[in-house]
Design an enzyme around this catalytic site. Sequence first.
Site, short mmCIF file in Angstrom:
data_model
loop_
_atom_site.label_atom_id
_atom_site.label_comp_id
_atom_site.label_asym_id
_atom_site.label_seq_id
_atom_site.Cartn_x
_atom_site.Cartn_y
_atom_site.Cartn_z
N GLU A 164 14.96 -5.05 -2.20
CA GLU A 164 14.64 -6.38 -1.68
C GLU A 164 14.13 -6.29 -0.26
O GLU A 164 13.20 -7.02 0.13
CB GLU A 164 15.90 -7.27 -1.75
CG GLU A 164 15.66 -8.75 -1.38
CD GLU A 164 15.88 -9.07 0.08
OE1 GLU A 164 15.72 -10.25 0.45
OE2 GLU A 164 16.20 -8.16 0.89
N ASP A 193 22.43 -14.44 -0.85
CA ASP A 193 21.97 -13.44 0.10
C ASP A 193 22.55 -13.76 1.47
O ASP A 193 22.12 -14.71 2.12
CB ASP A 193 20.43 -13.47 0.13
CG ASP A 193 19.83 -12.28 0.86
OD1 ASP A 193 20.58 -11.55 1.53
OD2 ASP A 193 18.61 -12.08 0.74
#
Length: 478
Positions: A164, A193
């Site tokens: 990511e 996140d």
Amino acid sequence: MRNLRTTALSAIAAGAVVASALAGSTSPATAAPAPDLSVTNVTAHLQKLQDIATANGGNRATGRPGYKASLDYVKAKLDAAGYTTQVQTFSTSSGTSYNLVADWPGGDSEHVVMTGAHLDSVSAGPGINDNGTGSASVLEAALAWASSGNTPRNHLRFAWWGAEEQGLLGSNYYMRNLPTADKDRIDLYMNYDMVGSPNPGYFVYDDNAAGNGARDTMTAYYTSKGIPWEYIDVQGRSDHASFRSYGIPTTGMYSGGEDIKTSAQASKWGGTAGKAFDACYHRSCDTMSNINTTALDRNLDMIGYMVWLFADKDYGTSVPPTTPPAGSNLLGNPGFESGATVWTGTSGPITSNTGRPARTGSWKAWLGGNGSSSTENVSQQVSVPAGATAAKLSYWLRSDTAETGSTAYDTLKVQVISAGTTTTLRTFSNVGTSTTYTQYSQSLAAYAGKTVTVRFLATEDSSLQTSFVIDDTAVTTS
């Protein structure tokens, strides 16, 4: 979270929710109660990730041995709990990376609810907040579901993404290679996140795509717990973007990164104004000491609530929204802090102009103040639940005028529009203005079970100004 400053903290809507758009129907007889997930267990997962980083050069970055060891740890936990796991391998400029996808047996395979987080860190540090907190929380939610004995209506899938930090490579790889028919089966993707930032905020992804009640369900949860929140448009900064680009409804939570907490946010959430939400963002100090346990615990329980609720959401039929909890604010953006979001009417009155103060925050609806013949309004549609025993509209108002005498030249009308009929609940004027904010309320009990429009309508004559400033609105039920 990916280090891409494409957007500022934005679309703020502090402390309230469009609760009338909750997620959808669950069967009260069968829906499992939301769990109180163990922050102790999550802390143990985080410590394991810290130990892995310490033993592997201080990080868990893509292409480094710490990342694969992190994935092996999560996979072993899921395998032991009874999940069907799949490891996807893909190449990056830093070497091989991996996605881990875990499916819980059962549930309607035509309706998939996914929950995910990225597992990799940057090379500079162990990535315990970014994104050990999201990864460990999603893991604990998955393990708690496995041990609950519940049978989901929908098929549950959990994912931990690689690379990511290099540009959403893992989630993009997953979606790019997923057959179209399987993409169409995903009804919701939830992304977590950074959920334990040391100087935390509570930011909810502002994705209100058609068919997506999850954003408002999440904000309703925070509101029910007395936790103020703000919308944020994180755009392409995390893995939800890989799903949103295919038209899949998404939501998620973020407790803040390198951006600076404002004084207003510190007043609302505590912590330190003028300091980053996470001063160790993408640094070597993102360790076990870089976590706010209170925020982590709150967000962990929210994640559990969302998984449990959407596991039983009826995606197969069109049903009325669930009744919001008593006391929930049914208005969206009630303090106008995200500008004109949700509100309609005349362009311009919703403003952060410092010529008139807001009651809280920086934004308010400033109607009138023109000193000329004019009509301005702001309005919002709201559904009043049929089961409400009481309902009321409340708002704070300050006003000032250049008019004199006892003649009402300029007015503010508080109105409800239902089935084409406009009812004025109260009228204010240039007579008796006060620059001190005062709260007023009117009953909406007559509109239970109806969708109505709440409107504030100001009319000025052609001479001297009168300003009506509205803030902190609410429609609540009991």
